[in-house]
Design a protein around this motif. Structure first.
Motif, PDB file in Angstrom:
ATOM      1  N   ARG A  57      45.677  -6.038 -73.690  1.00 51.94           N
ATOM      2  CA  ARG A  57      44.442  -5.268 -73.498  1.00 51.94           C
ATOM      3  C   ARG A  57      44.544  -4.354 -72.283  1.00 51.94           C
ATOM      4  NH1 ARG A  57      40.643 -10.565 -74.662  1.00 51.94           N
ATOM      5  NH2 ARG A  57      40.897 -10.568 -76.945  1.00 51.94           N
ATOM      6  N   GLU A  58      45.147  -4.845 -71.199  1.00 51.26           N
ATOM      7  CA  GLU A  58      45.317  -4.010 -70.009  1.00 51.26           C
ATOM      8  C   GLU A  58      46.238  -2.829 -70.296  1.00 51.26           C
ATOM      9  OE1 GLU A  58      46.744  -6.627 -67.008  1.00 51.26           O
ATOM     10  OE2 GLU A  58      44.772  -7.516 -66.586  1.00 51.26           O
ATOM     11  N   ALA A  59      47.298  -3.075 -71.056  1.00 51.77           N
ATOM     12  CA  ALA A  59      48.242  -2.004 -71.391  1.00 51.77           C
ATOM     13  C   ALA A  59      47.576  -0.943 -72.253  1.00 51.77           C
ATOM     14  CB  ALA A  59      49.456  -2.588 -72.112  1.00 51.77           C
ATOM     15  N   VAL A  60      46.835  -1.378 -73.258  1.00 48.98           N
ATOM     16  CA  VAL A  60      46.155  -0.434 -74.150  1.00 48.98           C
ATOM     17  C   VAL A  60      45.091   0.340 -73.377  1.00 48.98           C
ATOM     18  CG1 VAL A  60      44.635  -0.241 -76.163  1.00 48.98           C
ATOM     19  CG2 VAL A  60      46.635  -1.731 -76.247  1.00 48.98           C
ATOM     20  N   SER A  61      44.399  -0.340 -72.464  1.00 51.22           N
ATOM     21  CA  SER A  61      43.392   0.326 -71.640  1.00 51.22           C
ATOM     22  C   SER A  61      44.028   1.419 -70.789  1.00 51.22           C
ATOM     23  CB  SER A  61      42.693  -0.693 -70.744  1.00 51.22           C
ATOM     24  OG  SER A  61      41.764  -0.060 -69.881  1.00 51.22           O
ATOM     25  N   ALA A  62      45.212   1.148 -70.227  1.00 52.22           N
ATOM     26  CA  ALA A  62      45.907   2.142 -69.411  1.00 52.22           C
ATOM     27  C   ALA A  62      46.293   3.351 -70.252  1.00 52.22           C
ATOM     28  CB  ALA A  62      47.150   1.521 -68.776  1.00 52.22           C
ATOM     29  N   LEU A  63      46.754   3.117 -71.470  1.00 54.51           N
ATOM     30  CA  LEU A  63      47.115   4.229 -72.364  1.00 54.51           C
ATOM     31  C   LEU A  63      45.880   5.029 -72.755  1.00 54.51           C
ATOM     32  CD1 LEU A  63      49.699   2.492 -74.741  1.00 54.51           C
ATOM     33  CD2 LEU A  63      50.169   3.946 -72.770  1.00 54.51           C
ATOM     34  N   SER A  64      44.768   4.340 -72.914  1.00 59.76           N
ATOM     35  CA  SER A  64      43.515   5.018 -73.258  1.00 59.76           C
ATOM     36  C   SER A  64      43.053   5.918 -72.122  1.00 59.76           C
ATOM     37  CB  SER A  64      42.434   3.981 -73.596  1.00 59.76           C
ATOM     38  OG  SER A  64      41.214   4.609 -73.919  1.00 59.76           O
ATOM     39  N   VAL A  65      43.152   5.423 -70.883  1.00 65.06           N
ATOM     40  CA  VAL A  65      42.772   6.226 -69.714  1.00 65.06           C
ATOM     41  C   VAL A  65      43.638   7.480 -69.631  1.00 65.06           C
ATOM     42  CG1 VAL A  65      42.789   6.263 -67.194  1.00 65.06           C
ATOM     43  CG2 VAL A  65      41.840   4.298 -68.394  1.00 65.06           C
ATOM     44  N   ASP A  66      44.908   7.364 -69.995  1.00 66.16           N
ATOM     45  CA  ASP A  66      45.829   8.504 -69.962  1.00 66.16           C
ATOM     46  C   ASP A  66      45.656   9.434 -71.159  1.00 66.16           C
ATOM     47  OD1 ASP A  66      46.932   7.803 -67.583  1.00 66.16           O
ATOM     48  OD2 ASP A  66      48.701   6.842 -68.417  1.00 66.16           O
ATOM     49  N   GLY A  67      44.753   9.081 -72.079  1.00 65.56           N
ATOM     50  CA  GLY A  67      44.501   9.947 -73.221  1.00 65.56           C
ATOM     51  C   GLY A  67      45.541   9.841 -74.320  1.00 65.56           C
ATOM     52  N   LEU A  68      46.350   8.782 -74.302  1.00 63.45           N
ATOM     53  CA  LEU A  68      47.400   8.636 -75.302  1.00 63.45           C
ATOM     54  C   LEU A  68      46.917   7.949 -76.575  1.00 63.45           C
ATOM     55  CD1 LEU A  68      50.464   7.683 -73.080  1.00 63.45           C
ATOM     56  CD2 LEU A  68      50.156   9.769 -74.401  1.00 63.45           C
ATOM     57  N   VAL A  69      45.918   7.084 -76.454  1.00 56.35           N
ATOM     58  CA  VAL A  69      45.406   6.366 -77.612  1.00 56.35           C
ATOM     59  C   VAL A  69      43.883   6.369 -77.604  1.00 56.35           C
ATOM     60  CG1 VAL A  69      47.431   4.838 -77.697  1.00 56.35           C
ATOM     61  CG2 VAL A  69      45.387   4.106 -76.460  1.00 56.35           C
ATOM     62  N   ASN A  70      43.318   6.149 -78.778  1.00 53.26           N
ATOM     63  CA  ASN A  70      41.868   6.047 -78.937  1.00 53.26           C
ATOM     64  C   ASN A  70      41.537   4.771 -79.691  1.00 53.26           C
ATOM     65  OD1 ASN A  70      41.316   8.726 -77.860  1.00 53.26           O
ATOM     66  ND2 ASN A  70      42.197   9.516 -79.759  1.00 53.26           N
ATOM     67  N   ALA A  71      40.607   3.996 -79.148  1.00 51.13           N
ATOM     68  CA  ALA A  71      40.147   2.791 -79.837  1.00 51.13           C
ATOM     69  C   ALA A  71      38.974   3.144 -80.734  1.00 51.13           C
ATOM     70  CB  ALA A  71      39.747   1.726 -78.819  1.00 51.13           C
ATOM     71  N   GLN A  72      39.047   2.750 -81.986  1.00 50.42           N
ATOM     72  CA  GLN A  72      37.979   3.009 -82.949  1.00 50.42           C
ATOM     73  C   GLN A  72      37.357   1.692 -83.362  1.00 50.42           C
ATOM     74  OE1 GLN A  72      39.234   5.524 -86.188  1.00 50.42           O
ATOM     75  NE2 GLN A  72      40.440   6.879 -84.848  1.00 50.42           N
ATOM     76  N   GLN A  73      36.051   1.557 -83.115  1.00 50.77           N
ATOM     77  CA  GLN A  73      35.338   0.310 -83.352  1.00 50.77           C
ATOM     78  C   GLN A  73      35.548  -0.184 -84.772  1.00 50.77           C
ATOM     79  OE1 GLN A  73      33.624  -1.267 -80.933  1.00 50.77           O
ATOM     80  NE2 GLN A  73      33.142  -2.988 -82.267  1.00 50.77           N
ATOM     81  N   GLY A  74      36.034  -1.411 -84.889  1.00 47.98           N
ATOM     82  CA  GLY A  74      36.197  -2.034 -86.190  1.00 47.98           C
ATOM     83  C   GLY A  74      37.423  -1.595 -86.959  1.00 47.98           C
ATOM     84  N   ARG A  75      38.181  -0.609 -86.429  1.00 49.04           N
ATOM     85  CA  ARG A  75      39.349  -0.108 -87.144  1.00 49.04           C
ATOM     86  C   ARG A  75      40.657  -0.405 -86.432  1.00 49.04           C
ATOM     87  NH1 ARG A  75      39.635   5.705 -88.583  1.00 49.04           N
ATOM     88  NH2 ARG A  75      41.253   4.853 -89.959  1.00 49.04           N
ATOM     89  N   GLY A  76      40.651  -0.273 -85.120  1.00 52.49           N
ATOM     90  CA  GLY A  76      41.876  -0.502 -84.375  1.00 52.49           C
ATOM     91  C   GLY A  76      42.117   0.564 -83.330  1.00 52.49           C
TER      92      GLY A  76
END
Length: 244
Positions: A57-76
């Motif tokens: 979760r921390e790794a994905v959060s860091a990628l999200s802050v950098d604009g590399l990934v987007n979390a979509q509710q209920g999808r992934g």
């Protein structure tokens, strides 16, 4: 994904989330995970990386802050449509402390030499007052035995603001006080530290005088000399620290 797509299991070591984020970032930047691609589920990555859910979760959060990934509710979690558009970060990024400080000082040289020159041309009386106050604040901090790195940054920021260029001042403000290296103030003691402080104050005062006199060439040369001396000094101190 396993070994077939380049992910390697990680043993127990410090900053696991950074290591996970680095592997995922590499896969995205190399195109192995294309824009719009869905990352494996959290459970799958826990198994593949051999780490806890918190680390993932921390790794994905860091990628999200950098604009590399987007979390979509209920999808992934999905790779961003344009992962090349990342915000600038000033951090170690795998560099040693010595390399980080040297490269940071080189960045400052490329920015602040022209900043001093522009400040000399464009400053007004309000800017001069702000620069003088910042110089005195830094001098007082040094006299009080403090490291003065925040006050040092305040002086350089006051000069950047005198350029009337919002991008120069904004970028320096964004980088923040930690761009001021500390090895000299933390390693010097006694008379050696006092000498260092006197030289630093005189260099700052000379830059201020050139800006006051609207001498753009001298302001640039003095700032270049000031930062280059700091670069050489901190490089030497870091080498000595590595040798001990």
């Amino acid at each position: 994904m396993g070994g077939s797509n380049g992910i390697r299991a990680l043993g127990v070591r410090p900053k696991l989330s950074e290591n996970v984020a680095a592997q995922l970032r590499e896969l995205i930047q190399q195109g192995d995970l294309e824009p719009g691609a869905q990352l494996p589920t959290e459970s799958a990555m826990v198994e593949q990386f051999g780490v806890s859910r918190t680390v993932i979760r921390e790794a994905v959060s860091a990628l999200s802050v950098d604009g590399l990934v987007n979390a979509q509710q209920g999808r992934g979690v999905f790779v961003a449509d344009d992962p090349s558009q990342q915000p600038f970060r000033l951090g170690r990024n795998g560099l040693s402390e010595a390399d980080h400080i040297v490269q940071m000082m080189e960045l400052r040289l490329s920015l602040e030499v022209e900043s001093a020159s522009l400040a000399a041309v464009r400053r007004d009386q309000s800017d001069l007052r702000a620069i003088n106050v910042a110089w005195q604040t830094h001098s007082d901090a040094m006299t009080a035995g403090q490291t003065g790195h925040k006050e040092d940054f305040g002086l350089h920021l006051a000069i950047a603001e005198a350029t009337k260029n919002a991008y120069i001042a904004g970028f320096l403000r964004y980088l923040g006080p930690f761009i001021i290296p500390r090895p000299a103030m933390t390693q010097f003691t006694g008379e050696e530290r006092a000498t260092y402080q006197r030289v630093l104050e005189h260099e700052h005062r000379d830059i201020l005088t050139a800006i006051t006199d609207r001498d753009a060439l001298s302001a640039a040369d003095l700032m270049r000399g000031h930062l280059a001396r700091g670069l050489d000094l901190n490089r030497r101190l870091l080498r000595q620290g590595d040798a001990t």
